[in-house]
Structure formats: structure tokens, C-alpha cells
Design an enzyme around this catalytic site. Structure first.
Site, PDB file in Angstrom:
ATOM      1  N   TYR A 208       0.839  -1.205   0.000  1.00  0.00           N
ATOM      2  CA  TYR A 208       0.000   0.000   0.000  1.00  0.00           C
ATOM      3  C   TYR A 208       0.872   1.253   0.000  1.00  0.00           C
ATOM      4  O   TYR A 208       0.671   2.162  -0.816  1.00  0.00           O
ATOM      5  CB  TYR A 208      -0.921   0.004   1.217  1.00  0.00           C
TER       6      TYR A 208
ATOM      7  N   LYS B 270     -14.295   0.642   9.040  1.00  0.00           N
ATOM      8  CA  LYS B 270     -12.949   0.248   8.633  1.00  0.00           C
ATOM      9  C   LYS B 270     -12.420  -0.950   9.413  1.00  0.00           C
ATOM     10  O   LYS B 270     -11.397  -1.532   9.038  1.00  0.00           O
ATOM     11  CB  LYS B 270     -11.997   1.434   8.795  1.00  0.00           C
TER      12      LYS B 270
END
Length: 325
Positions: A151, A188
Site C-alpha cells: 500500500y 474500517k
């Protein structure tokens, strides 16, 4: 320079509008008088539906890119991304976090409008000294390790591509968020900010779990409302193109967070479960972003640790009254 935008008379496209930071940005822009068009592959939060026009689709779909190129917007605020630090599909991350945003940036260049996007302080990886890290230190291995996961590598790649070959005429700014925290993170799950997870757990009478070697580990936490303030200022004042750290510049240890929680509850202390750290070789034990470049460009004042504590207190008490906040 990013072109100035009069928010009261502007239409702004926000990608990732259903997400944590994106939804707060939508609320902030609407409060400032902007007309907001939101795009996300997820459904919009119900409380935001009356405030914006919403498209449930990918930000890189031809219909969205066509509206941008045709001049339907005065600015684009790009928050959509794969943000999981556990995602290891490099090709997928490059597609979603690099190639598609570049297509969006190209349309902004054609339309002559600002493109402001979310980068990440994860691009620095491990910081080798206990001092604030500046934006231009990202490639200095004496100062930091660089990205520790796929990421972070995707975020740094996009930063680098814009810095070296941004489309001609593009007005762009990348905002390297540190550990943003606030309400609306519940969806999340484990990817929610660690400070929010800890505050929610203690506020709802749970026992937080921390890695045994991290009580002295410190992170740079930034309230989400500060991110909104930064975003609005970047749109409103001329800001040179480039990447900017968006953090408090005030590292706070987990031990300090636990002490704050104890103070918030007026309890004698907070019980905590300590477990072995399975990722010690990749763990960021200390983070702190130097925010001075952003402050100089925008005129915003510095945050103090008291500001972070006050925001943490507000969030803690929000969780007490409404655990799903």
C-alpha cells in the site's frame, strides 16, 4: 500553484465520499457553502445524502472522467483508494492507487482545475531518529526505511509520478496524512486508526490489546477536522504543487494514550492486554511528520499536543454515548 477556489461559489467533486475522511470533507465543504458531488463504489452515508449529489460508481468510470473533463467541477478532491496496509496484490494497488488516479489527474489538467489527493505518511516507513520527518526525506535511507508494505509503495509511486511527470498545466497537491482519527471509522474495522480503536474499546468498558513492546511506541495523530481545515485552505489559497505532511507534529505514546483514557474515565487506571508483536521487523515504533512546509504554504498555525488530547477526549465521550459513532 493550485488555483484558488471560492468555496461558496464552487462545485467540488469528492471521490471516496462514503469513506471516513471523505465523508468529513463532504460535510466541511457543504458547511462552507460549496456544492458537492460525491463518488464512491459504496452507498453514501444516509446523513450525507441530502447534502450532496451522489454517484455510486468508480471514480475512473468514463462517465465521471467525462464530467471532469467537460468542466462540471471547480476542483477535484481525490480520497478514493485501496487503503488496507494488508493488501499485497501489487498489480491491483497500482491500478487503483496509481493508474486510475493518473487518469483522473489528466482530466483535471484538461479542465484546468485543481487536483488535491490523499497520500500517506506510510511512505516514510520506519523513521531512524526521533525527530520530525520532512517531505524530501522520503528517499534518504539514513533517515527512514521507505515503504514497508505494498500500500505504502503504491502511494509513494503516485507521489513520484506527479512530481516527475504531472500532466501539463495540472494544479496538484498531495496530502500525506499521518494517523487521522475521528468519528465514522467503524466500518474500517481493523484498518481504523489505532487511537480510535483504543478509545472506543476503553469507552465501552472493553480491555484494549496492544503489542507488548509498543507501550513506548509513539505515533503522530491528527484529528480529522484538522484534515478538513487543511483541505479547505489548500483550495482557497495559492499553494505550490507538491506533497505536504498533514500531521500534528506531536508524537504521542501508547502509554500516554492509556493515561489519557484513565483521565477521561476518572478511573484509577486502564487494564490492557499485552501480546507478542508478530510484525516487529515491520512495525513503526515512532512516527512524526514535520508540518512546517504546509504551515508556511497555507498560513495555518501549528497543532499542540493539547489539541490532540482535546480531540481524543471529544471522541472518547462520543463513543461513550454512541459506541457506533
Amino acid at each position: 500553484m493550485v488555483a484558488q477556489v471560492n468555496l461558496e461559489r464552487s462545485t467540488v467533486l469528492v471521490t471516496g465520499a462514503a469513506g471516513f475522511v471523505g465523508s468529513h470533507i463532504v460535510s466541511g465543504l457543504v458547511a462552507r457553502g460549496a456544492a458537492v458531488v460525491g463518488v464512491d463504489v459504496r452507498a453514501a452515508p444516509a446523513h450525507l445524502c441530502p447534502a450532496m449529489k451522489f454517484h455510486c460508481e468508480d471514480f475512473a468510470d468514463d462517465s465521471v472522467l467525462g464530467m471532469v473533463e467537460a468542466g462540471h467541477f471547480d476542483a477535484v478532491v481525490h480520497q478514493a483508494a485501496i487503503s488496507s496496509t494488508l493488501e499485497d496484490d501489487g498489480d491491483l494497488l497500482r491500478d487503483v492507487n496509481v493508474d486510475r488516479p493518473m487518469r483522473l489527474a489528466q482530466r483535471c489538467a484538461v479542465a484546468g482545475i485543481p487536483f488535491v489527493y490523499a497520500s500517506s505518511s506510510s511512505v516514510y516507513g520506519r523513521i531512524h531518529h526521533k525527530g520530525p520527518i520532512t517531505e524530501n526525506s522520503v528517499d534518504d535511507r539514513a533517515l527512514c526505511s521507505g515503504p514497508l508494505n505494498a500500500y505504502a509503495r503504491s502511494k509513494l509511486l503516485f507521489d513520484s509520478q506527479l512530481a516527475t511527470r504531472a500532466p501539463a498545466g495540472l494544479h496538484w497537491v498531495g496530502l500525506r496524512y499521518t494517523n487521522v482519527f475521528g468519528t465514522r471509522e467503524r466500518h474500517k474495522g481493523p484498518m481504523a486508526s489505532i487511537i480510535s480503536q483504543l478509545l472506543r474499546t476503553v469507552a465501552t468498558n472493553g480491555t484494549p490489546t496492544l503489542f507488548a513492546d509498543t507501550l513506548d511506541a509513539s505515533r503522530d495523530y491528527v484529528p480529522v477536522q484538522r484534515v478538513v481545515e487543511v483541505l479547505e485552505r489548500v483550495l482557497e489559497v495559492p499553494v505550490p504543487a507538491g506533497t505536504y505532511n498533514v500531521g500534528s507534529g506531536c508524537p504521542v505514546s501508547f502509554a500516554t494514550l492509556l493515561r489519557w483514557c484513565s483521565e477521561f474515565t476518572a478511573a484509577a487506571g486502564v487494564n490492557v492486554r499485552l501480546v507478542p508483536n508478530p510484525i516487529a521487523d515491520r512495525y513503526q515504533y515512532w512516527t512524526c511528520a514535520d508540518p512546517r512546509k504546509l504551515q508556511l504554504a497555507t498560513g495555518l498555525s501549528a497543532l499542540a499536543v493539547e489539541d490532540v488530547r482535546a480531540a481524543a477526549s471529544d471522541l472518547f465521550h462520543a463513543f461513550e454515548s454512541m459506541p457506533d459513532a
